[in-house]
Design an enzyme around this catalytic site. Structure first.
Site, PDB file in Angstrom:
ATOM      1  N   TRP A   1       0.816  -1.225   0.000  1.00  0.00           N
ATOM      2  CA  TRP A   1       0.000   0.000   0.000  1.00  0.00           C
ATOM      3  C   TRP A   1       0.842   1.265   0.000  1.00  0.00           C
ATOM      4  O   TRP A   1       0.330   2.340  -0.260  1.00  0.00           O
ATOM      5  CB  TRP A   1      -0.948   0.001   1.215  1.00  0.00           C
ATOM      6  CG  TRP A   1      -0.240  -0.259   2.518  1.00  0.00           C
ATOM      7  CD1 TRP A   1      -0.152  -1.453   3.160  1.00  0.00           C
ATOM      8  CD2 TRP A   1       0.517   0.670   3.300  1.00  0.00           C
ATOM      9  NE1 TRP A   1       0.610  -1.323   4.309  1.00  0.00           N
ATOM     10  CE2 TRP A   1       1.030  -0.024   4.413  1.00  0.00           C
ATOM     11  CE3 TRP A   1       0.818   2.026   3.195  1.00  0.00           C
ATOM     12  CZ2 TRP A   1       1.823   0.580   5.386  1.00  0.00           C
ATOM     13  CZ3 TRP A   1       1.615   2.638   4.162  1.00  0.00           C
ATOM     14  CH2 TRP A   1       2.104   1.911   5.240  1.00  0.00           C
ATOM     15  N   ASN A   2       2.138   1.156   0.344  1.00  0.00           N
ATOM     16  CA  ASN A   2       2.892   2.409   0.510  1.00  0.00           C
ATOM     17  C   ASN A   2       3.280   3.054  -0.828  1.00  0.00           C
ATOM     18  O   ASN A   2       3.430   4.263  -0.926  1.00  0.00           O
ATOM     19  CB  ASN A   2       4.108   2.214   1.422  1.00  0.00           C
ATOM     20  CG  ASN A   2       5.129   1.252   0.884  1.00  0.00           C
ATOM     21  OD1 ASN A   2       4.825   0.443   0.005  1.00  0.00           O
ATOM     22  ND2 ASN A   2       6.340   1.298   1.395  1.00  0.00           N
TER      23      ASN A   2
ATOM     24  N   GLU B   1      11.201  -8.178  -1.862  1.00  0.00           N
ATOM     25  CA  GLU B   1      11.708  -6.854  -1.460  1.00  0.00           C
ATOM     26  C   GLU B   1      11.065  -6.582  -0.112  1.00  0.00           C
ATOM     27  O   GLU B   1       9.884  -6.265  -0.039  1.00  0.00           O
ATOM     28  CB  GLU B   1      11.307  -5.856  -2.550  1.00  0.00           C
ATOM     29  CG  GLU B   1      12.180  -4.638  -2.589  1.00  0.00           C
ATOM     30  CD  GLU B   1      11.535  -3.492  -1.860  1.00  0.00           C
ATOM     31  OE1 GLU B   1      11.798  -3.385  -0.650  1.00  0.00           O
ATOM     32  OE2 GLU B   1      10.751  -2.750  -2.475  1.00  0.00           O
TER      33      GLU B   1
ATOM     34  N   CYS C   1      10.282   1.384   2.814  1.00  0.00           N
ATOM     35  CA  CYS C   1      11.210   0.416   3.410  1.00  0.00           C
ATOM     36  C   CYS C   1      12.653   0.918   3.328  1.00  0.00           C
ATOM     37  O   CYS C   1      13.530   0.320   3.944  1.00  0.00           O
ATOM     38  CB  CYS C   1      11.032  -0.960   2.788  1.00  0.00           C
ATOM     39  SG  CYS C   1      11.124  -0.904   1.043  1.00  0.00           S
TER      40      CYS C   1
ATOM     41  N   GLU D   1      11.528  -2.059  12.419  1.00  0.00           N
ATOM     42  CA  GLU D   1      11.198  -1.058  11.398  1.00  0.00           C
ATOM     43  C   GLU D   1      10.098  -0.133  11.935  1.00  0.00           C
ATOM     44  O   GLU D   1       9.025  -0.603  12.313  1.00  0.00           O
ATOM     45  CB  GLU D   1      10.721  -1.801  10.146  1.00  0.00           C
ATOM     46  CG  GLU D   1      10.773  -0.980   8.909  1.00  0.00           C
ATOM     47  CD  GLU D   1      10.486  -1.800   7.644  1.00  0.00           C
ATOM     48  OE1 GLU D   1       9.848  -2.865   7.736  1.00  0.00           O
ATOM     49  OE2 GLU D   1      10.890  -1.328   6.562  1.00  0.00           O
TER      50      GLU D   1
HETATM   51  C1  SIN Z   1       9.375   0.665  -0.805  1.00  0.00           C
HETATM   52  O1  SIN Z   1       9.259   1.274   0.231  1.00  0.00           O
HETATM   53  O2  SIN Z   1       8.956  -0.505  -0.869  1.00  0.00           O
HETATM   54  C2  SIN Z   1       9.991   1.231  -2.061  1.00  0.00           C
HETATM   55  C3  SIN Z   1      10.669   2.518  -1.876  1.00  0.00           C
HETATM   56  C4  SIN Z   1      11.287   3.044  -3.152  1.00  0.00           C
HETATM   57  O3  SIN Z   1      11.150   2.486  -4.241  1.00  0.00           O
HETATM   58  O4  SIN Z   1      11.949   4.069  -3.033  1.00  0.00           O
END
Ligand code: SIN
Length: 482
Positions: free
Chosen positions: A155-156, A254, A288, A385
């Site tokens: 969702w992010n 990921e 992330c 996290e």
């Molecule tokens: C993510 O938070 O999964 C991706 C972040 C990014 O592509 O910069």
């Protein structure tokens, strides 16, 4: 969504096998800024997901026979349509995800960049000629699309995490089935509508919605799905990886991060503060690769903290659709509860909250940015996290000490450091156990560089020239010419 220039981009049905599918069994989708209902999405049945996989397998038989150039032309149509509908797509994203409109626009551009990049990379999936081992053999390799791909996306980043997987898959000649997060399905469905308009054949790009665990189980266990890709937390990734093991599915993961951000005493402090603001507060801290812990050298600690606090105190929290907002709502109020428990643990163990008074709207999903001082490694906030707008600051005095602390984690996604000493740049870069390192910068993400982690932050690389390899299979040919 009457405000959209192209209202057909708002879809409450899902896109599978080139058809829009509705159901009376639905999931509600709400706006995190105010909890209001945006709409519903279908909860597909097990059989509907299986049918989608079978149609997708069927559809790719023709798609894989197309030339890379003709696939590239279609992908470029998709890229152009996304760019020209950026306002609508950004609006949909902010409505469902909460991020400020300017960040949503940035994400749409970022998402489109993967399509443009892989439309070109698809033309360069070269095989090799290998020097022969005896006079009469000729050894070569060819690369072929791996097959139907399944992906579960977060969702992010409701758009970019889809295109970072779908574009290389389709450019390679595969079909893909995306299960977007149930919190943010509408951006995915708008991308599907544009994929249809772009001429992507039925069954090649699919967006299925429904119960996450059930769809995850089918995509990871069905034998026709040859490759599975996931972006999300490490615990969920670990479970999905186990499920992939039954059919020995090629997988990329990921997963979570715990990024250190290190500022040495020889760094440009203003630049470091600027980088920390981006790397900590992008998407409200919900990425992330966001900074989880800042290590500041003793000699510049007070100066850094004072400049950092000045910037943080100017952050504006509110509805992402409003002008001038830096931090939108968090995705759920549960996310805030998790952060509050990390904060409490740190405070109980001796950390201090820096004084800040940032006003936030009166709704359970808003979290005011916090700066936590005197943090140390006994605290959970250093190891877990945060995924939100809390900056935890730790002092250090030597390079050896900070390196050891930075590596003291199961994660290995992104890390950052600031120094003007070139020898230290090499030493740190070689010794930090992370897949990505920002040196004198807080922004590392783009389509041309390999995105991915080491340790328990995942498997594989997305974006870059490596991103397409996961969707290809290398076949070795040994020809006897005697
Ligand atoms: C993510 O938070 O999964 C991706 C972040 C990014 O592509 O910069």
């Amino acid at each position: 969504m009457n405000i959209l220039q192209q209202p057909t981009l708002f879809k409450q049905s899902c896109y599978a096998g080139g058809k829009w599918i509705s159901s009376s069994n639905v999931i509600n989708v709400t706006n995190p800024a105010n909890g209001e209902l945006i709409g519903t999405i279908p909860k597909l049945s097990e059989q509907q997901i299986i049918d989608t996989i079978e149609q997708s397998q069927q559809a790719m038989q023709k798609w894989k026979q197309e030339t890379a150039k003709s696939r590239s032309i279609i992908l470029r149509n998709w890229f152009n349509l996304i760019e020209s509908n950026i306002d609508d797509l950004a609006y949909i994203m902010t409505m469902e995800q909460g991020k400020p409109l300017h960040e949503s626009r940035g994400e749409i551009k970022y998402a489109a960049s993967f399509i443009e990049w892989f439309a070109e990379e698809g033309k360069r999936t070269y095989g090799e000629t290998i020097p022969q081992t005896i006079g009469t053999n000729r050894l070569t390799t060819i690369k072929q699309p791996i097959g139907v791909c399944g992906a579960v996306t977060p969702w992010n980043f409701p758009a970019a995490m889809i295109t970072r997987k779908a574009a290389p898959a389709m450019a390679a000649g595969c079909s893909i089935i995306i299960k977007p997060a149930s919190e943010t399905p509408y951006t995915a469905l708008a991308l599907a509508e544009l994929a249809d308009q772009a001429g992507i054949p039925a069954g090649i790009f699919n967006v299925v919605t429904g119960e996450s665990r059930q769809i995850g189980e089918i995509l990871t266990s069905h034998s026709l799905v040859k490759k599975f890709s996931f972006t999300g937390s490490t615990p969920v990734g670990r479970q999905l990886l186990k499920q992939c093991a039954t059919t020995i599915k090629k997988s990329s993961m990921e997963l979570g991060g715990n990024a250190p951000f290190i500022v040495f005493d020889d760094a440009d402090i203003d630049k470091a503060v600027e980088g920390a603001m981006i790397a900590k507060f992008r998407n409200g801290g919900q990425t992330c690769v966001c900074v989880n812990r800042l290590y500041i050298h003793d000699a510049i600690y007070d100066q850094f903290v004072s400049k950092f606090m000045d910037k943080v105190s100017n952050l504006k929290v509110g509805n992402g659709l409003d002008e001038g907002i830096d931090i939108g709502p968090m995705i759920t109020s549960q996310a805030i509860k998790n952060m509050q428990s990390l904060l409490q643990d740190a405070l109980d163990k001796g950390a201090k909250l820096a004084p800040l008074s940032i006003s936030t709207p009166d709704h359970a999903n808003y979290m005011s940015p916090q700066v936590l001082l005197d943090v140390d490694h006994s605290m959970n906030i250093v190891h877990e996290e945060i995924f939100g707008p809390i900056a935890s600051i730790i002092r250090f005095s030597t390079e050896e000490e900070v390196l050891e602390r930075a590596n003291d984690t199961i994660y290995g996604l992104a890390s950052y450091f600031y120094t003007n000493n070139i020898k230290r740049v090499y030493r740190m870069s070689e010794n930090l156990e992370y897949g990505m390192i920002g040196i004198n910068t807080g922004l590392i993400s783009n389509e041309v560089s390999p995105f991915g982690g080491t340790k328990q932050s995942g498997l594989g690389k997305e974006g870059s020239k490596y991103g397409i390899e996961d969707y290809l299979e290398v076949k070795y040919l040994c020809l006897d010419i005697a």
